[in-house]
Design an enzyme around this catalytic site. Structure first.
Site, PDB file in Angstrom:
ATOM      1  N   ALA A 156      -2.399  10.545  21.631  1.00 23.32           N
ATOM      2  CA  ALA A 156      -1.998  10.720  23.036  1.00 23.32           C
ATOM      3  C   ALA A 156      -2.246  12.140  23.549  1.00 23.32           C
ATOM      4  O   ALA A 156      -1.298  12.870  23.878  1.00 23.32           O
ATOM      5  CB  ALA A 156      -0.517  10.345  23.206  1.00 23.32           C
ATOM      6  N   ASP A 201       0.842  -1.200   0.000  1.00 26.37           N
ATOM      7  CA  ASP A 201       0.000   0.000   0.000  1.00 26.37           C
ATOM      8  C   ASP A 201       0.877   1.249   0.000  1.00 26.37           C
ATOM      9  O   ASP A 201       0.511   2.273  -0.582  1.00 26.37           O
ATOM     10  CB  ASP A 201      -0.935  -0.002   1.216  1.00 26.37           C
ATOM     11  CG  ASP A 201      -2.092  -0.972   1.036  1.00 26.37           C
ATOM     12  OD1 ASP A 201      -2.458  -1.248  -0.121  1.00 26.37           O
ATOM     13  OD2 ASP A 201      -2.622  -1.459   2.043  1.00 26.37           O
ATOM     14  N   GLY A 202       2.042   1.152   0.652  1.00 27.50           N
ATOM     15  CA  GLY A 202       2.994   2.270   0.644  1.00 27.50           C
ATOM     16  C   GLY A 202       3.456   2.591  -0.779  1.00 27.50           C
ATOM     17  O   GLY A 202       3.633   3.762  -1.138  1.00 27.50           O
ATOM     18  N   ASN A 258      -3.923   9.051   2.247  1.00 18.27           N
ATOM     19  CA  ASN A 258      -4.173   8.461   3.578  1.00 18.27           C
ATOM     20  C   ASN A 258      -4.469   9.532   4.620  1.00 18.27           C
ATOM     21  O   ASN A 258      -5.548   9.558   5.161  1.00 18.27           O
ATOM     22  CB  ASN A 258      -2.941   7.682   4.072  1.00 18.27           C
ATOM     23  CG  ASN A 258      -3.002   6.211   3.706  1.00 18.27           C
ATOM     24  OD1 ASN A 258      -3.956   5.752   3.104  1.00 18.27           O
ATOM     25  ND2 ASN A 258      -1.961   5.480   4.062  1.00 18.27           N
ATOM     26  N   GLU A 259      -3.476  10.402   4.873  1.00 18.47           N
ATOM     27  CA  GLU A 259      -3.667  11.358   5.962  1.00 18.47           C
ATOM     28  C   GLU A 259      -2.608  12.441   6.022  1.00 18.47           C
ATOM     29  O   GLU A 259      -1.507  12.302   5.488  1.00 18.47           O
ATOM     30  CB  GLU A 259      -3.696  10.643   7.325  1.00 18.47           C
ATOM     31  CG  GLU A 259      -2.370  10.174   7.893  1.00 18.47           C
ATOM     32  CD  GLU A 259      -1.815   8.912   7.280  1.00 18.47           C
ATOM     33  OE1 GLU A 259      -0.876   9.042   6.467  1.00 18.47           O
ATOM     34  OE2 GLU A 259      -2.275   7.809   7.585  1.00 18.47           O
ATOM     35  N   ARG A 274      -3.531  19.427  23.403  1.00 22.19           N
ATOM     36  CA  ARG A 274      -2.156  19.242  23.868  1.00 22.19           C
ATOM     37  C   ARG A 274      -1.887  17.746  23.882  1.00 22.19           C
ATOM     38  O   ARG A 274      -2.661  16.983  24.476  1.00 22.19           O
ATOM     39  CB  ARG A 274      -1.965  19.805  25.274  1.00 22.19           C
ATOM     40  CG  ARG A 274      -1.940  21.318  25.322  1.00 22.19           C
ATOM     41  CD  ARG A 274      -1.772  21.814  26.746  1.00 22.19           C
ATOM     42  NE  ARG A 274      -1.683  23.270  26.766  1.00 22.19           N
ATOM     43  CZ  ARG A 274      -2.728  24.085  26.725  1.00 22.19           C
ATOM     44  NH1 ARG A 274      -3.939  23.593  26.643  1.00 22.19           N
ATOM     45  NH2 ARG A 274      -2.557  25.396  26.751  1.00 22.19           N
ATOM     46  N   ASP A 326       0.610  14.370  21.712  1.00 28.11           N
ATOM     47  CA  ASP A 326       1.678  13.994  20.774  1.00 28.11           C
ATOM     48  C   ASP A 326       1.406  14.494  19.357  1.00 28.11           C
ATOM     49  O   ASP A 326       2.327  14.853  18.632  1.00 28.11           O
ATOM     50  CB  ASP A 326       1.830  12.466  20.730  1.00 28.11           C
ATOM     51  CG  ASP A 326       2.615  11.939  21.915  1.00 28.11           C
ATOM     52  OD1 ASP A 326       2.907  12.743  22.827  1.00 28.11           O
ATOM     53  OD2 ASP A 326       2.934  10.732  21.937  1.00 28.11           O
TER      54      ASP A 326
HETATM   55  P1  NAP Z   1       5.477   2.060   6.759  1.00 32.32           P
HETATM   56  O1  NAP Z   1       5.692   2.569   8.145  1.00 32.32           O
HETATM   57  O2  NAP Z   1       6.586   1.349   6.060  1.00 32.32           O
HETATM   58  O3  NAP Z   1       4.194   1.098   6.702  1.00 32.32           O
HETATM   59  C1  NAP Z   1       3.024   1.389   7.356  1.00 32.32           C
HETATM   60  C2  NAP Z   1       2.029   0.237   7.178  1.00 32.32           C
HETATM   61  O4  NAP Z   1       0.770   0.854   6.868  1.00 32.32           O
HETATM   62  C3  NAP Z   1       2.342  -0.745   6.064  1.00 32.32           C
HETATM   63  O5  NAP Z   1       2.053  -2.058   6.513  1.00 32.32           O
HETATM   64  C4  NAP Z   1       1.384  -0.322   4.972  1.00 32.32           C
HETATM   65  O6  NAP Z   1       0.971  -1.403   4.140  1.00 32.32           O
HETATM   66  C5  NAP Z   1       0.195   0.122   5.790  1.00 32.32           C
HETATM   67  N1  NAP Z   1      -0.740   1.005   5.087  1.00 32.32           N
HETATM   68  C6  NAP Z   1      -0.495   2.034   4.242  1.00 32.32           C
HETATM   69  N2  NAP Z   1      -1.648   2.581   3.840  1.00 32.32           N
HETATM   70  C7  NAP Z   1      -2.642   1.877   4.445  1.00 32.32           C
HETATM   71  C8  NAP Z   1      -4.056   1.960   4.437  1.00 32.32           C
HETATM   72  N3  NAP Z   1      -4.686   2.899   3.729  1.00 32.32           N
HETATM   73  N4  NAP Z   1      -4.763   1.096   5.200  1.00 32.32           N
HETATM   74  C9  NAP Z   1      -4.151   0.149   5.938  1.00 32.32           C
HETATM   75  N5  NAP Z   1      -2.806   0.009   5.991  1.00 32.32           N
HETATM   76  C10 NAP Z   1      -2.072   0.872   5.257  1.00 32.32           C
HETATM   77  O7  NAP Z   1       5.014   3.319   5.897  1.00 32.32           O
HETATM   78  P2  NAP Z   1       4.612   3.435   4.378  1.00 32.32           P
HETATM   79  O8  NAP Z   1       4.586   2.089   3.714  1.00 32.32           O
HETATM   80  O9  NAP Z   1       5.412   4.517   3.806  1.00 32.32           O
HETATM   81  O10 NAP Z   1       3.099   3.927   4.539  1.00 32.32           O
HETATM   82  C11 NAP Z   1       2.816   5.218   4.998  1.00 32.32           C
HETATM   83  C12 NAP Z   1       1.658   5.094   5.950  1.00 32.32           C
HETATM   84  O11 NAP Z   1       2.073   4.469   7.142  1.00 32.32           O
HETATM   85  C13 NAP Z   1       1.115   6.411   6.415  1.00 32.32           C
HETATM   86  O12 NAP Z   1       0.231   6.974   5.486  1.00 32.32           O
HETATM   87  C14 NAP Z   1       0.455   6.028   7.736  1.00 32.32           C
HETATM   88  O13 NAP Z   1      -0.919   5.789   7.583  1.00 32.32           O
HETATM   89  C15 NAP Z   1       1.100   4.717   8.115  1.00 32.32           C
HETATM   90  N6  NAP Z   1       1.663   4.839   9.454  1.00 32.32           N
HETATM   91  C16 NAP Z   1       1.073   4.107  10.424  1.00 32.32           C
HETATM   92  C17 NAP Z   1       1.503   4.220  11.738  1.00 32.32           C
HETATM   93  C18 NAP Z   1       0.813   3.400  12.774  1.00 32.32           C
HETATM   94  O14 NAP Z   1      -0.045   2.578  12.429  1.00 32.32           O
HETATM   95  N7  NAP Z   1       1.144   3.593  14.052  1.00 32.32           N
HETATM   96  C19 NAP Z   1       2.545   5.074  12.066  1.00 32.32           C
HETATM   97  C20 NAP Z   1       3.128   5.819  11.043  1.00 32.32           C
HETATM   98  C21 NAP Z   1       2.666   5.696   9.717  1.00 32.32           C
HETATM   99  P3  NAP Z   1       1.945  -2.141   3.111  1.00 32.32           P
HETATM  100  O15 NAP Z   1       2.752  -3.083   3.959  1.00 32.32           O
HETATM  101  O16 NAP Z   1       0.984  -2.849   2.228  1.00 32.32           O
HETATM  102  O17 NAP Z   1       2.756  -1.112   2.410  1.00 32.32           O
END
Ligand code: NAP
Length: 266
Positions: free
Chosen positions: A188, A50-51, A124-125, A151, A153
């Site tokens: 948080a 998804d990334g 996403n966000e 206030r 994170d």
């Molecule tokens: P990453 O930290 O390498 O991966 C974040 C995970 O989020 C991966 O498993 C990715 O899936 C999954 N993901 C991405 N879009 C999604 C969606 N719409 N619904 C469900 N899961 C989703 O970061 P990245 O691959 O660059 O992705 C960026 C995204 O990471 C950001 O948009 C944010 O939403 C998410 N993120 C999540 C957290 C958390 O959950 N605590 C913290 C920081 C960022 P794949 O393995 O299929 O790529």
């Protein structure tokens, strides 16, 4: 049909791309692959996770349609697995007008203290956090009315399809992508005798906007995969974006079945 590919940087994804090209190209093939940077494809194939799809939409924008091929587990933006390439190629050839699902985005207007206005968007966000480990302080306004002073994170403003990502990790609601809305969620928050926030996620409809007036001199802004430290941000206003990301659906895979596969059945 002009096709572009965006790959996760691994050997498996490169191998899947090679196989796909072999299956799609050939004598009298109606498909060609984009070579030049700046060329607009009709269809973008994201091969990875998804990334990778997030990377693809920021590279090619709102004009083309997207199809995701997941080289790991089945994703939220990906419909196909590498062992289904033949079925995908057949569907692509047979369905000249596939169903197109349009996913809402988050549109963000960033105002700096020196009066600059920068427009950004996310599939996403948007995430804001203080640039250091100390507390983020932001006044939240909804449609111009003061709502609360946050206030904690950080704050997340997610789209419906982003509701299953970072937003879910902070107990935000999951929103079907056919609902044109944005969701404000807290990371948080401090809630005690001195400070208070609503401490629930808010889902705002299309015609509403949320403004975050930033008190910290430096904050971290995340937009999907992109993240950067910003100086002197005055406010960030978010609403449902006018533009949507278009996904060509060559097979039926519902949003709720994706949710179940990802979070319940594993
Ligand atoms: P990453 O930290 O390498 O991966 C974040 C995970 O989020 C991966 O498993 C990715 O899936 C999954 N993901 C991405 N879009 C999604 C969606 N719409 N619904 C469900 N899961 C989703 O970061 P990245 O691959 O660059 O992705 C960026 C995204 O990471 C950001 O948009 C944010 O939403 C998410 N993120 C999540 C957290 C958390 O959950 N605590 C913290 C920081 C960022 P794949 O393995 O299929 O790529």
């Amino acid at each position: 049909m002009k096709i572009a590919t965006v790959l996760r940087n691994d050997d498996y994804s490169r191998e899947v791309e090679r196989e796909l090209k072999e299956k799609l190209l050939g004598e009298d093939s109606p498909y060609c692959f984009v070579r030049e940077e700046g060329e607009t494809p009709d269809l973008v194939l994201s091969i990875g996770g998804d990334g990778t799809l997030l990377e693809a939409v920021h590279q090619y924008g709102f004009e083309p349609t997207y199809v995701g091929i997941h080289t790991g587990h089945l994703g939220f933006y990906a419909d196909w697995r590498p062992n289904e390439l033949d079925a995908f190629v057949q569907a692509l050839k047979e369905q000249t007008k596939p169903f197109v699902a349009e996913y809402p985005t988050v549109s963000c207007r960033i105002l700096t203290r020196d009066g600059r206005i920068i427009h950004k968007w996310a599939l996403n966000e948007l995430v804001i956090r203080n640039a250091s480990l100390s507390t983020l302080v932001a006044c939240v306004y909804i449609n111009g009315d003061e709502f609360e002073t946050f206030r904690g994170d950080g704050l997340i403003v997610s789209s419906p399809s982003g509701s299953t990502a970072y937003n879910k990790a902070v107990n935000g609601a999951l929103v079907h992508p056919s609902i044109e809305a944005i969701q404000l969620s807290e990371i948080a928050s401090i809630n005690n005798q001195a400070y208070r926030t609503i401490n629930s996620s808010l889902v705002l409809p299309k015609h509403h906007e949320v403004e975050l007036i930033v008190m910290n001199p430096q904050i971290m802004i995340g937009l999907d995969r992109e993240q950067a430290v910003w100086q002197d941000v005055c406010s960030i206003t978010c609403r449902v974006g006018v533009d949507k990301v278009k996904f060509a659906r060559y097979k039926r895979l519902t949003f709720w079945s994706r949710v179940r596969n990802s979070f319940i059945t594993g």
